[in-house]
Design a protein around this motif. Sequence first.
Motif, mmCIF file in Angstrom:
data_model
loop_
_atom_site.group_PDB
_atom_site.id
_atom_site.type_symbol
_atom_site.label_atom_id
_atom_site.label_comp_id
_atom_site.label_asym_id
_atom_site.label_seq_id
_atom_site.Cartn_x
_atom_site.Cartn_y
_atom_site.Cartn_z
ATOM 1 N N ARG B 82 23.178 15.095 51.693
ATOM 2 C CA ARG B 82 23.504 15.631 52.681
ATOM 3 C C ARG B 82 22.279 15.649 53.808
ATOM 4 N NH1 ARG B 82 23.633 21.262 50.040
ATOM 5 N NH2 ARG B 82 25.133 20.387 49.041
ATOM 6 N N ASP B 83 22.665 15.395 54.820
ATOM 7 C CA ASP B 83 21.826 14.804 56.047
ATOM 8 C C ASP B 83 20.946 13.900 55.773
ATOM 9 O OD1 ASP B 83 22.886 17.357 57.207
ATOM 10 O OD2 ASP B 83 21.147 18.611 56.325
ATOM 11 N N ARG B 84 21.301 13.026 54.619
ATOM 12 C CA ARG B 84 20.609 11.849 54.311
ATOM 13 C C ARG B 84 19.064 12.092 54.137
ATOM 14 N NH1 ARG B 84 23.916 7.575 55.504
ATOM 15 N NH2 ARG B 84 22.538 5.934 55.456
ATOM 16 N N ARG B 85 18.933 13.451 53.223
ATOM 17 C CA ARG B 85 17.626 13.678 52.857
ATOM 18 C C ARG B 85 16.841 12.620 51.872
ATOM 19 N NH1 ARG B 85 19.276 19.545 52.030
ATOM 20 N NH2 ARG B 85 19.151 19.185 49.735
ATOM 21 N N LEU B 86 17.807 11.795 51.235
ATOM 22 C CA LEU B 86 17.252 10.848 50.427
ATOM 23 C C LEU B 86 16.142 9.952 51.204
ATOM 24 C CD1 LEU B 86 17.673 9.999 47.430
ATOM 25 C CD2 LEU B 86 19.109 8.175 48.043
ATOM 26 N N ARG B 87 16.505 9.518 52.335
ATOM 27 C CA ARG B 87 15.546 8.776 53.031
ATOM 28 C C ARG B 87 14.088 9.202 53.019
ATOM 29 N NH1 ARG B 87 17.121 4.949 56.173
ATOM 30 N NH2 ARG B 87 19.263 4.691 56.651
ATOM 31 N N LEU B 160 27.080 7.768 44.218
ATOM 32 C CA LEU B 160 26.632 8.699 45.228
ATOM 33 C C LEU B 160 25.460 7.986 46.319
ATOM 34 C CD1 LEU B 160 26.364 11.887 43.426
ATOM 35 C CD2 LEU B 160 28.166 11.366 45.263
ATOM 36 N N LEU B 161 24.853 7.239 45.762
ATOM 37 C CA LEU B 161 23.593 6.388 46.402
ATOM 38 C C LEU B 161 24.388 5.435 47.299
ATOM 39 C CD1 LEU B 161 20.754 6.595 43.748
ATOM 40 C CD2 LEU B 161 21.059 8.195 46.073
ATOM 41 N N GLU B 162 25.343 4.828 46.740
ATOM 42 C CA GLU B 162 25.990 3.487 47.441
ATOM 43 C C GLU B 162 26.578 4.081 48.990
ATOM 44 O OE1 GLU B 162 26.261 0.490 46.108
ATOM 45 O OE2 GLU B 162 26.454 0.256 48.474
ATOM 46 N N GLY B 163 26.040 3.228 49.925
ATOM 47 C CA GLY B 163 26.223 3.546 51.252
ATOM 48 C C GLY B 163 27.896 3.248 51.876
ATOM 49 N N ARG B 164 28.342 2.161 51.088
ATOM 50 C CA ARG B 164 29.813 1.752 51.690
ATOM 51 C C ARG B 164 30.785 1.817 50.726
ATOM 52 N NH1 ARG B 164 28.828 -4.399 53.442
ATOM 53 N NH2 ARG B 164 31.150 -4.497 53.243
ATOM 54 N N TRP B 165 31.855 2.632 51.299
ATOM 55 C CA TRP B 165 33.112 2.990 50.450
ATOM 56 C C TRP B 165 33.689 1.860 49.665
ATOM 57 C CZ3 TRP B 165 34.316 7.691 49.168
ATOM 58 C CH2 TRP B 165 34.019 8.797 49.600
ATOM 59 N N THR B 166 33.873 0.847 50.080
ATOM 60 C CA THR B 166 34.405 -0.235 49.310
ATOM 61 C C THR B 166 33.735 -0.499 47.940
ATOM 62 O OG1 THR B 166 33.170 -1.811 50.531
ATOM 63 C CG2 THR B 166 35.464 -1.515 51.030
ATOM 64 N N ARG B 167 32.335 -0.421 47.920
ATOM 65 C CA ARG B 167 31.572 -0.438 46.923
ATOM 66 C C ARG B 167 31.664 0.497 46.025
ATOM 67 N NH1 ARG B 167 26.704 -3.220 49.798
ATOM 68 N NH2 ARG B 167 27.158 -5.419 49.779
ATOM 69 N N ARG B 168 31.672 1.890 46.700
ATOM 70 C CA ARG B 168 31.831 3.103 45.868
ATOM 71 C C ARG B 168 33.180 3.020 45.055
ATOM 72 N NH1 ARG B 168 30.384 8.394 49.517
ATOM 73 N NH2 ARG B 168 27.949 7.927 49.211
ATOM 74 N N ILE B 169 34.037 2.510 45.409
ATOM 75 C CA ILE B 169 35.588 2.525 44.847
ATOM 76 C C ILE B 169 35.354 1.340 43.735
ATOM 77 C CG2 ILE B 169 37.926 1.710 45.074
ATOM 78 C CD1 ILE B 169 37.812 2.978 47.909
ATOM 79 N N SER B 212 21.787 0.755 44.223
ATOM 80 C CA SER B 212 22.328 1.439 45.225
ATOM 81 C C SER B 212 21.498 1.922 46.260
ATOM 82 C CB SER B 212 23.341 2.606 44.742
ATOM 83 O OG SER B 212 24.416 2.011 44.028
ATOM 84 N N SER B 213 20.353 2.726 45.595
ATOM 85 C CA SER B 213 19.268 3.335 46.522
ATOM 86 C C SER B 213 18.723 2.206 47.325
ATOM 87 C CB SER B 213 18.301 3.751 45.581
ATOM 88 O OG SER B 213 17.536 2.896 45.079
ATOM 89 N N GLU B 214 18.609 1.031 46.983
ATOM 90 C CA GLU B 214 17.872 0.046 47.955
ATOM 91 C C GLU B 214 18.728 -0.489 48.973
ATOM 92 O OE1 GLU B 214 16.639 -3.393 45.726
ATOM 93 O OE2 GLU B 214 15.187 -2.495 44.638
ATOM 94 N N ARG B 215 20.131 -0.336 48.793
ATOM 95 C CA ARG B 215 21.157 -0.591 49.866
ATOM 96 C C ARG B 215 21.021 0.417 50.806
ATOM 97 N NH1 ARG B 215 24.442 -3.798 46.548
ATOM 98 N NH2 ARG B 215 25.564 -2.224 45.789
ATOM 99 N N PHE B 216 20.868 1.852 50.317
ATOM 100 C CA PHE B 216 20.920 2.967 50.912
ATOM 101 C C PHE B 216 19.817 3.058 52.112
ATOM 102 C CE2 PHE B 216 19.623 7.356 51.729
ATOM 103 C CZ PHE B 216 20.751 8.056 51.925
ATOM 104 N N ARG B 217 18.657 2.464 51.488
ATOM 105 C CA ARG B 217 17.657 2.355 52.229
ATOM 106 C C ARG B 217 17.589 1.596 53.509
ATOM 107 N NH1 ARG B 217 12.909 -0.442 52.855
ATOM 108 N NH2 ARG B 217 13.562 -1.520 51.003
ATOM 109 N N LYS B 218 18.383 0.423 53.100
ATOM 110 C CA LYS B 218 18.522 -0.572 54.231
ATOM 111 C C LYS B 218 19.708 -0.213 55.298
ATOM 112 C CE LYS B 218 16.796 -4.587 51.427
ATOM 113 N NZ LYS B 218 17.098 -5.240 50.420
#
Lengths: 362, 220
Positions: B82-87, B160-169, B212-218
Amino acid sequence: MKTFSRIFLVFTALVLLAHYLPSAYWMLFSGRYRAPYVAYSCVAGGFVSMRHGGESTDYRNVAGERINRDAFEQLLPFQYAGQLITDGRMPAEICGIVPDYNKISMERSFVKVEPSMLDMPTPNFRPLFEAQSGRLELEAPKDFLRLGKDLEFFVAASNSVDEAKSALFRQALEDIKFRMPAKLVAGNPDTRKAYDEGLYALDADGNLFLIMQKRGQPFVENIAASMSAEDAAQLATLNIRHIVVQEQKNRDIRALLIEADSTVWILHGAGFVLSRIELQGYDYARDELMLRGDMLNYVATVRNEDRIEVLAMDRNFEPLARYGEELMNRSKSRAGRVAAYLLPLALEFDNGKSGYLGIHID
Amino acid sequence: MKAIFYKEWIKTRSYIALITVAHFAMALYAVLKLRYISGQYDAVSVWSAWIYKGYSFYSLYQYLPLFGGLLLGCAQFMPELRDRRLRLVLHLPIGERRAVTMHLAFGLATLLSVAFPALLLMYSAARVWFPPEFAVGMLLTLAPWILSGFGAYFFSAAVLLEGRWTRRILLVLVAAGVLRLFFQELSIGSYERVLAYFILWTAAAFCLPIMSSERFRKGC
């Protein structure tokens, strides 16, 4: 970590594809392949067959000619005795024997061994029936025998060891030089069986023993000591991997002994006669083995997806005739040939031949 | 580490309570069912059902670890998105990978802790009515179900940590395919020969949320 994660994900995806794609493919394109039923006709002196296909059944005589169902039944008078008697078609004599339905029924036997029966996670607890209870039907005992490093009777109601009974049987086994731990124990837990054969057990030295309970007392027997010297010498050389006990009404077949190389031996008769079944391609990990008996013959059938082997024997398990046939199966069909190109790798966890999951790559 | 664990505890404690109660309640129900069965049928029949038919009073428990892992993964990582708090977490001085590992370690410890009382209850009950072999068979049968909870947890975190929907699916599809394999029960203890592979796979799945978290950060 990044590289490892990618490799891990790709590897997992490949495993899943190798598992699910063939399974989905065969759900769509698998045909119906049924092995024929091949029986030995003592009347005709050869093999007859019955094949189910679609709506009709194809019956063949010894010469391979198509016959009708009535003619097929008349070629197997011991097997279809009830039907033949009902129809008034039972001959006055079958291969020199005057047919008596009770005798025919008594001498009919059937033993079936499937790979999954031999490779199943079964707890080491077996009922040791009271073999001479005086009752017509067998009754399940109140305790279960655990025979491994030691001999113990577990009373189910109290979940505890019956020390007195355990000591009694332990002593009886010690008296006939049974050496713990037992390497293999086998019996038939079915209460609806014709009688109780007891439990067969291999001791630490590989000697075969029979353990029974008669009127509450142990009855133990060293099989080698109860058979002929020739059979005892042969028994000592066997590398027994499995023992199958399926009591028959005529009490002839007592146990099947299956060696590590899948050689099958039969213990039969009151004197534990040891006879080898001269099968050519049996593999207990892969094939189904059926043994049918009647007043004159025993017929062993080995079957898997690829082939069927039928061996007719006399009552002493001496071979009389042999039949073999390569079977049509899904891998030989057009869908199978296409699958070989489309799906070069198939991974199964349950191949239906074991009670354990494994990694089976085809 | 303490601070991250405390933060995660505050965030997920109501869900942890829910999962714990669900585990214990299901285990208690399974034990009561065993008690009822033992009272209704004679002991020899109950033992025979176990030895020859693979009767397992604990089969009710089968999917609970899976749902527990899924719920905990969502409870832990959904608020962070939520609000990208993970950053903020990923920029902690302890380092990005270590921060995510701490979060996952909290989840693993939680899943173990919630399953333990339920397992202990079922094990103790099993020993009242059955010999040790039954209890060992029970643990062997429960093992893949417990592992499926860890697998579901890692995959839910990774998705959940994955940024792109295609990867999520893609991850959801792989998760569905893999986790189904943890429930191919043939009989009691049938996973014995493959359990080591399933343990290895589950342990290796730890890397998925980190990737996933590494990609999220990038931001990709």
